[in-house]
Design an enzyme around this catalytic site. Structure first.
Site, PDB file in Angstrom:
ATOM      1  N   THR A  36       0.831  -1.217   0.000  1.00 55.89           N
ATOM      2  CA  THR A  36       0.000   0.000   0.000  1.00 55.89           C
ATOM      3  C   THR A  36       0.862   1.263   0.000  1.00 55.89           C
ATOM      4  O   THR A  36       0.332   2.371  -0.047  1.00 55.89           O
ATOM      5  CB  THR A  36      -0.933   0.054   1.236  1.00 55.89           C
ATOM      6  OG1 THR A  36      -0.131  -0.035   2.424  1.00 55.89           O
ATOM      7  CG2 THR A  36      -1.944  -1.082   1.220  1.00 55.89           C
ATOM      8  N   VAL A  58       7.630  -8.348   5.459  1.00 59.20           N
ATOM      9  CA  VAL A  58       8.113  -8.652   6.822  1.00 59.20           C
ATOM     10  C   VAL A  58       7.458  -9.893   7.420  1.00 59.20           C
ATOM     11  O   VAL A  58       7.849 -10.330   8.505  1.00 59.20           O
ATOM     12  CB  VAL A  58       7.956  -7.463   7.809  1.00 59.20           C
ATOM     13  CG1 VAL A  58       8.855  -6.319   7.426  1.00 59.20           C
ATOM     14  CG2 VAL A  58       6.520  -7.022   7.976  1.00 59.20           C
ATOM     15  N   TYR A 146      -8.220  -6.506  10.694  1.00 57.65           N
ATOM     16  CA  TYR A 146      -7.328  -5.434  11.160  1.00 57.65           C
ATOM     17  C   TYR A 146      -7.327  -5.365  12.692  1.00 57.65           C
ATOM     18  O   TYR A 146      -6.273  -5.399  13.324  1.00 57.65           O
ATOM     19  CB  TYR A 146      -7.800  -4.114  10.566  1.00 57.65           C
ATOM     20  CG  TYR A 146      -6.930  -2.917  10.857  1.00 57.65           C
ATOM     21  CD1 TYR A 146      -5.637  -2.818  10.347  1.00 57.65           C
ATOM     22  CD2 TYR A 146      -7.410  -1.852  11.621  1.00 57.65           C
ATOM     23  CE1 TYR A 146      -4.849  -1.700  10.590  1.00 57.65           C
ATOM     24  CE2 TYR A 146      -6.632  -0.727  11.870  1.00 57.65           C
ATOM     25  CZ  TYR A 146      -5.349  -0.655  11.352  1.00 57.65           C
ATOM     26  OH  TYR A 146      -4.576   0.454  11.592  1.00 57.65           O
ATOM     27  N   THR A 176      -5.000   9.796  11.788  1.00 52.93           N
ATOM     28  CA  THR A 176      -3.931  10.745  11.491  1.00 52.93           C
ATOM     29  C   THR A 176      -3.982  11.111  10.012  1.00 52.93           C
ATOM     30  O   THR A 176      -4.335  10.277   9.176  1.00 52.93           O
ATOM     31  CB  THR A 176      -2.575  10.101  11.852  1.00 52.93           C
ATOM     32  OG1 THR A 176      -2.572   9.844  13.256  1.00 52.93           O
ATOM     33  CG2 THR A 176      -1.404  10.996  11.516  1.00 52.93           C
TER      34      THR A 176
END
Ligand code: NAD
Ligand code: UDP
Length: 310
Positions: A36, A58, A146, A176
């Site tokens: 993303t 990862v 999520y 944010t």
């Protein structure tokens, strides 16, 4: 000065953290699979020899040679549209990815900040949300990929802290925004800003009475940087407590862009939290931190960035 690993460093928040680490004189290794994120977010750093970019997922084992002095684990799809598109990748990065990162932190004796989220509170029954609230999450709903990944991430992080003494920190990030958000990431700010600037209707999900509290990215980064330098292993909320309805947020965007767009109602997604606002008492006491950038200032900078990229 040391070497800092930033997972998800080609993403919105990770790229700002990379800037901060470099500006503090560190070397940075960004590990990102670009699911993303985008190298565009690091393009301004391409001539900086202190930055190394490693394209890597990862969730797969990762070997890092040499010393590591800090890890910022920010890899994960974050926008609801992204994690609904990639539910399994989202669960894997929160679980397997975090396991790999904690292993590196243990091996290198490096402090690690893991990016958690206000979504661990689900559709909250306590308002504003304090860190000791356990949350109201639907474990099988569409957002669970999520929410539960992040809750597992927190549990694994605490286990590594308790069992192995890893110097862990957990930041629970509230909504944010700022420059470099992907224009089409589907979150409310990119949607509303692109729609307002293109003269299209603003898509309000539900009646727009649900609330959120928006934090400008430089304030968030400052809170995370302070947290990295504490020994606090309990979760810390970082966000801006200025709460508003989504309709009010849309009106602010129309006013600040000078757009003549109107609102268009769309169905409310399942399990969309009705309210959200951080209690930041812990961050205030522990980090002497609170947000400094007003919504107007933050939006002005973000609108400029979006105008340039549209
Ligand atoms: P983003 O999508 O812009 O960045 C995420 C980055 O992680 C991307 O560059 C992506 O390519 C990378 N990534 C994803 N899976 C990966 C994997 N398996 N291996 C390597 N890289 C991988 O999102 P963002 O808004 O910058 O969010 C960053 C972090 O902050 C996420 O962990 C997110 O959950 C957390 N967070 C963000 C917000 C917010 O309001 N932006 C709120 C709460 C939590
Ligand atoms: N939302 C909206 N219109 C949009 C995108 C989002 O009304 O085009 C709403 C969404 O339903 C939620 C809020 O805005 O109530 C914030 O959504 P976002 O996807 O930014 O993140 P969330 O806070 O839900 O994780």
């Amino acid at each position: 000065m040391g070497r800092i690993i930033v997972t998800g460093g080609a993403g919105f928040i990770g790229s700002h953290l990379t800037d901060r680490a470099l500006s503090e004189g560190h070397e940075v290794i960004v590990v990102d699979n670009l699911i993303t994120g985008s190298l565009e977010n690091l393009a301004h750093l391409k001539d900086d020899p202190r930055l190394t970019f490693v394209r890597h997922d990862v969730t797969k084992p990762l070997e890092v040679k040499g010393p590591v002095h800090g890890i910022l684990h920010f890899a994960s799809p974050a926008s609801p549209e992204d994690y609904l598109r990639y539910p399994i990748q989202t669960l894997k990065v929160g679980s397997l990815g975090t396991h790999n990162v904690l292993g590196i932190a243990k091996a290198k004796n490096a402090p690690v900040v893991v990016a958690s989220t206000s979504e661990v509170y689900g559709d909250p029954l306590v308002h504003p949300q304090t860190e000791d609230y356990w949350g109201n999450v639907n474990p099988v709903g569409p957002r669970s990929c999520y929410d539960e990944a992040k809750r597992f991430q927190e549990a694994l992080t605490m286990a590594y802290h308790r069992m192995h003494g890893v110097r862990t920190r957990i930041v629970r990030i509230f909504n944010t925004y700022g420059p470099r958000m992907r224009l089409a990431d589907g979150r409310v700010l990119p949607n509303f800003l692109c729609q307002a600037l293109r003269g299209q209707s603003l898509t309000i999900y539900g009646d727009g009475s649900q609330t959120r509290s928006f934090c400008f990215v430089s304030d968030l980064v400052d809170g995370i940087w302070r947290l990295l330098h504490t020994e606090e292993s309990d979760p810390v909320n970082i966000g801006n407590p200025a709460e508003m309805t989504i309709r009010q947020f849309g009106e602010k965007i129309l006013e600040m862009t000078g757009s003549a767009s109107r609102f268009q109602q769309r169905p409310l997604p399942q399990d969309d939290p009705k309210v959200r606002r951080p209690d930041i008492t812990r961050a205030q006491k522990l980090l002497s931190w609170e947000p400094r950038i007003s919504l107007e200032e933050g939006l002005r900078e973000t609108i400029e960035d979006f105008r340039r990229r549209l």
